[in-house]
Scaffold this motif. Structure first.
Motif, PDB file in Angstrom:
ATOM      1  N   HIS A  65       0.437  -1.121   0.060  1.00 54.74           N
ATOM      2  CA  HIS A  65      -0.147  -0.223  -0.246  1.00 54.74           C
ATOM      3  C   HIS A  65       1.257   1.397  -0.210  1.00 54.74           C
ATOM      4  O   HIS A  65       1.921   1.356   0.597  1.00 54.74           O
ATOM      5  N   VAL A  70      -4.511   2.734  -2.394  1.00 54.64           N
ATOM      6  CA  VAL A  70      -3.416   2.307  -3.182  1.00 54.64           C
ATOM      7  C   VAL A  70      -3.073   1.486  -3.192  1.00 54.64           C
ATOM      8  O   VAL A  70      -2.101   1.526  -2.027  1.00 54.64           O
ATOM      9  N   GLN A  72       0.533  -0.366  -4.734  1.00 54.20           N
ATOM     10  CA  GLN A  72       1.365  -0.833  -5.935  1.00 54.20           C
ATOM     11  C   GLN A  72       2.014  -2.359  -6.192  1.00 54.20           C
ATOM     12  O   GLN A  72       2.549  -2.917  -5.144  1.00 54.20           O
ATOM     13  N   ALA A 119       0.485   0.322 -10.401  1.00 51.87           N
ATOM     14  CA  ALA A 119      -0.568   1.232  -8.973  1.00 51.87           C
ATOM     15  C   ALA A 119      -1.653   0.968  -9.357  1.00 51.87           C
ATOM     16  O   ALA A 119      -1.993   1.746 -10.368  1.00 51.87           O
ATOM     17  N   THR A 120      -2.606   1.095  -8.685  1.00 47.99           N
ATOM     18  CA  THR A 120      -3.899   0.411  -8.723  1.00 47.99           C
ATOM     19  C   THR A 120      -4.556   1.106  -7.580  1.00 47.99           C
ATOM     20  O   THR A 120      -4.565   1.166  -6.345  1.00 47.99           O
ATOM     21  N   ARG A 121      -6.096   2.233  -7.805  1.00 41.61           N
ATOM     22  CA  ARG A 121      -6.757   2.387  -6.299  1.00 41.61           C
ATOM     23  C   ARG A 121      -7.583   1.559  -6.820  1.00 41.61           C
ATOM     24  O   ARG A 121      -8.257   1.397  -7.897  1.00 41.61           O
ATOM     25  N   SER A 133     -10.257  -3.289  -9.428  1.00 45.36           N
ATOM     26  CA  SER A 133      -9.428  -3.151  -8.821  1.00 45.36           C
ATOM     27  C   SER A 133      -9.601  -3.845  -7.574  1.00 45.36           C
ATOM     28  O   SER A 133      -9.088  -3.983  -7.059  1.00 45.36           O
ATOM     29  N   HIS A 137      -6.163  -5.592  -5.648  1.00 43.17           N
ATOM     30  CA  HIS A 137      -5.574  -5.473  -4.533  1.00 43.17           C
ATOM     31  C   HIS A 137      -5.712  -6.352  -3.274  1.00 43.17           C
ATOM     32  O   HIS A 137      -5.315  -6.620  -2.196  1.00 43.17           O
ATOM     33  N   ILE A 171      -4.798   8.760  -9.253  1.00 40.36           N
ATOM     34  CA  ILE A 171      -4.317   7.597  -9.578  1.00 40.36           C
ATOM     35  C   ILE A 171      -3.329   8.069 -11.379  1.00 40.36           C
ATOM     36  O   ILE A 171      -3.024   7.341 -11.393  1.00 40.36           O
ATOM     37  N   THR A 174       0.274   8.191 -12.030  1.00 37.76           N
ATOM     38  CA  THR A 174       1.070   6.544 -12.597  1.00 37.76           C
ATOM     39  C   THR A 174       1.765   6.675 -13.531  1.00 37.76           C
ATOM     40  O   THR A 174       2.699   6.238 -13.487  1.00 37.76           O
ATOM     41  N   SER A 201      -4.281   9.976   0.336  1.00 39.41           N
ATOM     42  CA  SER A 201      -4.835   9.421  -0.945  1.00 39.41           C
ATOM     43  C   SER A 201      -4.551   9.635  -2.069  1.00 39.41           C
ATOM     44  O   SER A 201      -3.885   8.608  -3.028  1.00 39.41           O
ATOM     45  N   PRO A 203      -0.640   8.763  -4.061  1.00 41.83           N
ATOM     46  CA  PRO A 203       0.748   8.079  -4.483  1.00 41.83           C
ATOM     47  C   PRO A 203       1.907   8.869  -4.806  1.00 41.83           C
ATOM     48  O   PRO A 203       1.494   9.730  -5.192  1.00 41.83           O
TER      49      PRO A 203
END
Length: 365
Positions: A65, A70, A72, A119-121, A133, A137, A171, A174, A201, A203
């Motif tokens: 995280h 988010v 990664q 990386a994703t939210r 997503s 996660h 996000i 990225t 929030s 990154p």
């Protein structure tokens, strides 16, 4: 002069020409390679002309995280040898264990040929999320293998701009992260507007603020602290150059509306610029199934086909992944995808976004 002597001299001359050409190309590569921004995709190369990338099986080597909501991922190959190269702005297709295909921008170091970083939210259903997503996660933990396609680049960083302005929303940072690093390494002139709901929030915030030098080149706007960003004021604070934006549609529209004269605009969207609907309805004949469906102006070919053939495969519904590619037997296609090559566009389409140029298509379905 004997024929054998003439032949020998001709052979030596040919070898000299070939050798000179090779040395010239090597010298050119050395000169070009001196730039940290090289190699970059040619501006005139069409997205549709990009070759399809082979699939890889990569292992999740790290799952961490990096901001609130988010995650990664560091993806590595279990085999020796370098992974396919990529440039700032490129993305990967992840074929998730469920079969869903999702696209994620590469945000690591292009010089690291041993791994890819994305990386994703986490996007909830109330925000329009469709489960991809959440699967990243919760399912793609360390040690899990995942199929990867790519990298591909429809958002290239172009060399030679007088200055670079980057605008990121959440996000959307990225694809811009590697761009900022590359321009900084090349000694280029750059500024970044980074917007988000809250600092927690957002990154990569600490790294970017360090690169920006005590706030001189990075303006952070957290909505819970500062409200909405003054896009026009930020863009008006410097000369014209190349403006790169990734974020929600509202942010894109604000940048486009405030673009300084002479600046070039480059966008990476979270979703297609417009819905896949068209101005008029048309018919689609499903030749093998012996059925004909009507595609309304406010719907997609995919939706109309699935109403008759519910097992028709699909995934991203944005023209990125290729799951819904169908062969077209008759009719002219209005291509709206981001994937097919020029050769493939001659007789196939992605039915999630593309439509008919006319009143009728015939699919091999």
């Amino acid at each position: 002069m004997s024929s054998s002597l003439r032949t020998a001299r001709a052979a030596r001359a040919a070898l000299f020409v070939v050798g000179t050409a090779l040395l010239t190309r090597r010298a050119l590569r050395r000169r070009i390679g001196a730039s940290p921004l090289w190699p970059l995709p040619a501006l005139e190369e069409p997205v549709s002309g990009q070759p399809r990338s082979r699939a890889l099986r990569l292992r999740v080597a790290r799952h961490e995280h990096v901001a609130e909501g988010v995650v990664q991922l560091r993806l590595e190959s279990g085999q020796s040898g370098a992974l396919p190269a990529w440039e700032p702005g490129a993305h990967l297709d992840l074929v998730l264990p469920s079969g869903l295909v999702r696209q994620y921008s590469l945000c690591g170091d292009p010089e690291d040929s041993s791994s890819y970083t994305v990386a994703t939210r986490l996007i909830g259903a109330d925000e329009g999320g469709r489960g991809g997503s959440r699967e990243v996660h919760e399912v793609l933990r360390e040690g899990v293998e995942v199929e990867v396609r790519g990298p591909r680049n429809r958002f290239p960083l172009l060399d030679g701009a007088a200055s670079y302005v980057f605008v990121a929303g959440g996000i959307g940072i990225t694809p811009l992260l590697a761009m900022v690093r590359a321009v900084e390494a090349a000694g280029g002139d750059w500024r970044l507007l980074y917007c988000g709901r809250s600092r927690a929030s957002m990154p990569f915030l600490e790294e970017l603020e360090k690169l920006g030098g005590a706030g001189e080149r990075v303006l952070v706007v957290a909505e819970d602290e500062c409200g909405l960003p003054d896009v026009r004021g930020f863009l008006g604070g410097g000369g014209a150059g190349a403006v790169y934006v990734c974020g929600p549609e509202g942010l894109m529209d604000a940048v486009a509306g405030a673009l300084p004269a002479g600046a070039s605009l480059h966008l990476e969207r979270f979703a297609p610029a417009a819905a896949a609907g068209g101005e008029s309805a048309f018919e689609v004949e499903l030749r093998r199934s012996g059925r004909t469906v009507t595609v309304g102006a406010d719907t997609t070919v995919l939706a109309a086909v699935r109403a008759e053939l519910p097992d028709t495969p699909y995934s991203c519904e944005q023209g990125f992944c290729g799951t819904c590619q169908h062969r077209v037997l008759e009719g002219e296609i209005d291509h709206r995808d981001e994937l097919l090559t020029d050769g493939e566009r001659g007789d196939s389409m992605l039915i999630c976004v593309s439509r008919a140029r006319g009143t009728r298509l015939v699919l091999d379905a």
